[in-house]
Design an enzyme around this catalytic site. Structure first.
Site, PDB file in Angstrom:
ATOM      1  N   CYS A   1      62.044  10.329  11.525  1.00 33.12           N
ATOM      2  CA  CYS A   1      61.696   9.215  12.677  1.00 33.12           C
ATOM      3  C   CYS A   1      60.709  10.358  13.502  1.00 33.12           C
ATOM      4  CB  CYS A   1      63.019   9.054  13.530  1.00 33.12           C
ATOM      5  SG  CYS A   1      62.707   8.345  15.041  1.00 33.12           S
TER       6      CYS A   1
ATOM      7  N   ASP B   1      60.882  10.552  16.553  1.00 27.65           N
ATOM      8  CA  ASP B   1      61.467  11.216  17.582  1.00 27.65           C
ATOM      9  C   ASP B   1      61.416  12.741  17.834  1.00 27.65           C
ATOM     10  OD1 ASP B   1      63.333  12.272  19.322  1.00 27.65           O
ATOM     11  OD2 ASP B   1      64.351  10.443  19.550  1.00 27.65           O
TER      12      ASP B   1
ATOM     13  N   ARG C   1      62.627  14.963  19.246  1.00 27.25           N
ATOM     14  CA  ARG C   1      63.749  15.978  19.054  1.00 27.25           C
ATOM     15  C   ARG C   1      64.300  16.279  17.823  1.00 27.25           C
ATOM     16  NH1 ARG C   1      67.221  12.060  22.688  1.00 27.25           N
ATOM     17  NH2 ARG C   1      66.150  10.689  21.440  1.00 27.25           N
TER      18      ARG C   1
ATOM     19  N   HIS D   1      68.436  10.024  12.382  1.00 29.03           N
ATOM     20  CA  HIS D   1      69.324  10.936  13.342  1.00 29.03           C
ATOM     21  C   HIS D   1      70.011   9.990  14.350  1.00 29.03           C
ATOM     22  CE1 HIS D   1      66.422   9.912  16.987  1.00 29.03           C
ATOM     23  NE2 HIS D   1      65.975   9.527  15.992  1.00 29.03           N
TER      24      HIS D   1
ATOM     25  N   CYS E   1      69.326   7.207  17.737  1.00 31.19           N
ATOM     26  CA  CYS E   1      67.857   6.878  17.251  1.00 31.19           C
ATOM     27  C   CYS E   1      67.502   5.583  18.566  1.00 31.19           C
ATOM     28  CB  CYS E   1      67.719   6.374  15.872  1.00 31.19           C
ATOM     29  SG  CYS E   1      66.105   5.960  15.474  1.00 31.19           S
TER      30      CYS E   1
END
Ligand code: CO
Length: 205
Positions: A44, A46, A48, A100, A103
Site C-alpha cells: 500500500c 501508506d 507508515r 496492512h 488501511c
C-alpha cells in the site's frame, strides 16, 4: 508524527551516504552493476508501512510496486508491467502481497461514501467485500471486521495475480512462482504471514 523540513531529507541523504561508505567503500560500485532482487512486493502507498524499512531489506533486494490498498487490477498497466518485468526480465520467483491493518483505502471502500475519482480504484475492494459478505457480516466487532477485510483483500489480490497472463505463462513454462500473503500490524510492528496464520497451503502456491 514528526514534521520534517523537506530539505532535511537531503541532509539525511548525505549522512546516509557517509555512513554506507564508511562500512563499504565499494557499495555504490556494486549497486550500479545491476539488480537481482529476491522478490516482487506489492504494498500500500501508506507512508507508515514502508516495506524496505519494516522488512530490513537492503537496496537491490525488493522490486516494489505500491498503490492504494495493494490492489491487483487487470486493467492497471502499471502493476502488470512491473510484474512482467520482475518475472520475465529479472527472474523474480517470489511475489509478496503486503497489506496492512488500519488501511485507509480498505476502510473507505468498506464505508462506501463518495470520494470522487478514488472510488473507481476502491471498486476493486468493494468486489472483495461482495465476495465475502457473509463472512464479514459474521464478525461482530467493526474493527475486527475491517482487519478481516484487510486480510481478505490481500488473499484476493493473490488470486488476481494468479489470473494474470504473466503468472499463467510463467507456470506453463515451468517457472515456479511462489506467492506470499503478508499483513503489517501497526500495533506491534510485526508482519503476519496469512498462510501460516490460517494454515492455507494448497490454494496459494
Ligand atoms: Co493502506
Amino acid at each position: 508524527m514528526c514534521s520534517t523540513d523537506i530539505n532535511q531529507y537531503l541532509e539525511n541523504n548525505k549522512n546516509w551516504v557517509n555512513s554506507v561508505l564508511s562500512n563499504d567503500k565499494e557499495y555504490f560500485d556494486d549497486l550500479k552493476e545491476g539488480q537481482h532482487p529476491k522478490a516482487l512486493l506489492l504494498g500500500c502507498s501508506d507512508s507508515r508501512v514502508s516495506p524496505s524499512m519494516v522488512l530490513g531489506s537492503e537496496l537491490g533486494e525488493l522490486f516494489i510496486h505500491r498503490n492504494i490498498a495493494n490492489v491487483v487490477s487487470h486493467t492497471d498497466l502499471n502493476f502488470l508491467s512491473v510484474m512482467q518485468f520482475a518475472v520475465e526480465n529479472l527472474g523474480v520467483k517470489d511475489i509478496i502481497v503486503y497489506g496492512h491493518y488500519g488501511c485507509g483505502g480498505v476502510k473507505a471502500a468498506y464505508e462506501n461514501n463518495a470520494n470522487g475519482l478514488i472510488d473507481n480504484w476502491l471498486a476493486n475492494i468493494k468486489d472483495v467485500i461482495r465476495h465475502h459478505k457473509a463472512e464479514l457480516n459474521s464478525v461482530v466487532d467493526e474493527n475486527e471486521r475491517l482487519n478481516r477485510l484487510v486480510e481478505l483483500n490481500v488473499l484476493e489480490q493473490i488470486e488476481n495475480i494468479k489470473q494474470t497472463s504473466i503468472y499463467r505463462q510463467a507456470i506453463e513454462s515451468g517457472i515456479k512462482l511462489k506467492l506470499y500473503a503478508w499483513v503489517f500490524d501497526f500495533n506491534t510492528g510485526l508482519v503476519i504471514d496469512l498462510k501460516k496464520k490460517y494454515k492455507i497451503t494448497p490454494s496459494i502456491t
